[in-house]
Design a protein around this motif. Structure first.
Motif, PDB file in Angstrom:
ATOM      1  N   LEU A 305     -14.085   7.932   8.375  1.00  0.00           N
ATOM      2  CA  LEU A 305     -12.882   7.346   8.971  1.00  0.00           C
ATOM      3  C   LEU A 305     -12.211   6.364   8.012  1.00  0.00           C
ATOM      4  CD1 LEU A 305     -10.943   6.690  11.308  1.00  0.00           C
ATOM      5  CD2 LEU A 305     -12.653   5.049  12.126  1.00  0.00           C
ATOM      6  N   LEU A 306     -12.985   5.475   7.428  1.00  0.00           N
ATOM      7  CA  LEU A 306     -12.400   4.456   6.560  1.00  0.00           C
ATOM      8  C   LEU A 306     -11.802   5.074   5.294  1.00  0.00           C
ATOM      9  CD1 LEU A 306     -15.066   1.619   6.919  1.00  0.00           C
ATOM     10  CD2 LEU A 306     -12.789   1.723   7.945  1.00  0.00           C
ATOM     11  N   ARG A 307     -12.427   6.092   4.756  1.00  0.00           N
ATOM     12  CA  ARG A 307     -11.861   6.764   3.572  1.00  0.00           C
ATOM     13  C   ARG A 307     -10.562   7.483   3.915  1.00  0.00           C
ATOM     14  NH1 ARG A 307     -17.495   9.303   1.071  1.00  0.00           N
ATOM     15  NH2 ARG A 307     -18.180   7.400   0.006  1.00  0.00           N
ATOM     16  N   SER A 308     -10.520   8.062   5.106  1.00  0.00           N
ATOM     17  CA  SER A 308      -9.297   8.737   5.553  1.00  0.00           C
ATOM     18  C   SER A 308      -8.155   7.742   5.704  1.00  0.00           C
ATOM     19  CB  SER A 308      -9.559   9.463   6.868  1.00  0.00           C
ATOM     20  OG  SER A 308      -8.371  10.017   7.390  1.00  0.00           O
ATOM     21  N   GLY A 313      -3.030   5.267   3.238  1.00  0.00           N
ATOM     22  CA  GLY A 313      -2.333   4.038   2.879  1.00  0.00           C
ATOM     23  C   GLY A 313      -2.392   2.974   3.955  1.00  0.00           C
ATOM     24  N   ARG A 314      -3.306   3.111   4.906  1.00  0.00           N
ATOM     25  CA  ARG A 314      -3.448   2.129   5.980  1.00  0.00           C
ATOM     26  C   ARG A 314      -4.259   0.923   5.504  1.00  0.00           C
ATOM     27  NH1 ARG A 314       0.239   3.677   9.848  1.00  0.00           N
ATOM     28  NH2 ARG A 314      -0.025   5.890  10.359  1.00  0.00           N
ATOM     29  N   THR A 315      -3.953  -0.232   6.071  1.00  0.00           N
ATOM     30  CA  THR A 315      -4.711  -1.438   5.741  1.00  0.00           C
ATOM     31  C   THR A 315      -5.807  -1.665   6.785  1.00  0.00           C
ATOM     32  OG1 THR A 315      -3.104  -2.799   6.940  1.00  0.00           O
ATOM     33  CG2 THR A 315      -2.800  -2.558   4.561  1.00  0.00           C
ATOM     34  N   VAL A 316      -6.982  -2.003   6.297  1.00  0.00           N
ATOM     35  CA  VAL A 316      -8.133  -2.231   7.172  1.00  0.00           C
ATOM     36  C   VAL A 316      -8.762  -3.571   6.811  1.00  0.00           C
ATOM     37  CG1 VAL A 316     -10.392  -1.425   7.948  1.00  0.00           C
ATOM     38  CG2 VAL A 316      -8.596   0.233   7.386  1.00  0.00           C
TER      39      VAL A 316
END
Length: 410
Positions: A305-308, A313-316
């Motif tokens: 999920l985090l790699r996707s 280009g989402r910020t986490v």
């Protein structure tokens, strides 16, 4: 498949089998400055089960002085939920076990005095053991009497000589931290008054397994208790399990009450929890094998999920630089490239890096400056409190990433 560790059970000396290996890990509450990375301490985080007494325990012990030191950062009082919990606990003990003139209460792991301040304000004799000198000083400022030594048989004898027997020995999220539990229980038996009680609450293995809450496994949590393992352990030291109570705090705990053998009649709750554990197979090896499979699945799903999100280009960011988050970040290999920063209310952690993974820790104000697209909820056991406080994040379109009991986005 479980493998023998080569070491006997720390409680009974019985054979233990390794059930889960989470790899190389740092101290969970050691938040280094950027200039201190070369000095980080690492150990192998692995879980084993005793075939005889069923106690689940860590394979490798971290020296207690490395974990509980002057700069230990955890503060119980920073959570409103935990403040209310410990205030209620203090009031309950005052109304039940600390009623006689001259009553005496001892707490192991008193932290910043959040529970004992209620006892102190009532004028009841008390003593808190808190070897982390920094938080011990905070307790003293609240009018709490504190010793910065570790509680064990020798120190218990000193307290008995100076203060007399204890009506209550209490501990929260502490007893499971103590590999030398044999000495602690001998000390408790020595110090307790004939009708005194040893009351302690710790994360419950049954809840950890049911929720696949693998982040409850870290250096400070050496033991993972059930009613069966606590009853068997207590009996070895002349103590008896006389009551249990399920608690919702910290993702699911049980409050165990021990007394001198034969002094109190065990409550119906003890038999009920023992029966439930038997029916669910909580104390068996198969439950731990299923847990290990669940943990591996969670790691795969979370990293995917985090790699996707990164590719999109989402910020986490993450919320809560908890001790247990060190297990998540290091087992799953999460670093600043996947999680930009972690927000936390503890001043002692801010401006530092998370253990091992080296994700920057920022104050809560950074969370809204600007809000990230997604927030990984490390402090999931405080979810209700956090959601009530961070309504602006949701209003701005932010979404929470959960990983207990499974990975999902809400």
């Amino acid at each position: 498949m479980a493998v023998a560790t080569g070491h006997g059970c720390r409680i009974c000396g019985g054979p233990v089998a390794e059930m889960l290996d989470l790899g190389r890990h740092p101290l969970s509450d050691a938040f280094p400055r950027p200039t201190e990375l070369a000095d980080e301490f690492f150990y192998r985080l692995a879980l084993a089960r005793c075939a005889d007494c069923t106690m689940v325990q860590l394979v490798e012990e971290v020296p207690r002085e490395r974990m509980f030191h002057h700069d230990y950062p955890y503060r119980s009082s920073l959570s409103a939920v935990m403040r209310a919990h410990f205030t209620a606990t203090g009031r309950e003990l005052l109304g039940t076990e600390l009623t006689r003139p001259g009553a005496f209460c001892v707490e192991l792991g008193a932290n910043d005095g959040v529970m004992l301040r209620t006892v102190a304000k009532a004028g009841v004799r008390h003593l808190g053991f808190e070897p982390s000198a920094g938080v011990a000083e905070l307790a003293r400022r609240q009018g709490v009497r504190v010793s910065t030594t570790f509680f064990e048989e020798e120190t218990a004898a000193g307290v008995l000589a100076a203060d007399g027997p204890a009506d209550v020995i209490y501990a929260a999220n502490t007893v499971c931290h103590l590999p030398y539990l044999d000495s602690v229980l001998r000390g408790a038996r020595l110090l307790l008054a004939p009708d005194g009680v040893f009351v302690f609450e710790d994360p419950y293995l049954g809840d950890i397994l049911a929720k696949a809450a693998f982040d409850q496994i870290y250096d400070e949590h050496f033991y993972y208790f059930t009613a069966h393992s606590v009853r068997a352990t207590a009996a070895r030291f002349g103590l008896e399990l006389v009551d249990v109570r399920r608690l919702p705090v910290h993702g699911g705990e049980v409050r165990y009450t021990l007394a001198h053998t034969g002094r109190r009649t065990p409550s119906a709750a003890v038999a009920e929890l023992l029966r439930e554990e038997q029916e669910r197979g909580v104390t068996g090896a198969e439950a731990l094998r299923r847990f290990a499979a669940d943990v591996a699945r969670t790691r795969q799903d979370l990293v995917t999920l985090l790699r996707s999100l990164r590719e999109q280009g989402r910020t986490v960011a993450a919320y809560g630089a908890t001790a247990k988050s060190a297990t998540v970040t290091n087992y799953c290999g999460l670093g600043p490239e996947l999680v930009a920063y972690v927000c936390d209310t503890t001043p002692a952690k801010q401006g530092r890096l998370t253990p091992g993974a080296h994700i920057p820790v920022r104050p809560p104000a950074a969370f809204a400056d600007p809000y990230p697209d997604y927030a990984l909820l490390f402090a999931w056991n405080h979810a209700d409190e956090i959601m009530a406080k961070e309504t602006g994040f949701r209003a701005a379109g932010g979404r929470w990433i959960h990983y207990v009991p499974t990975v999902c986005v809400r």
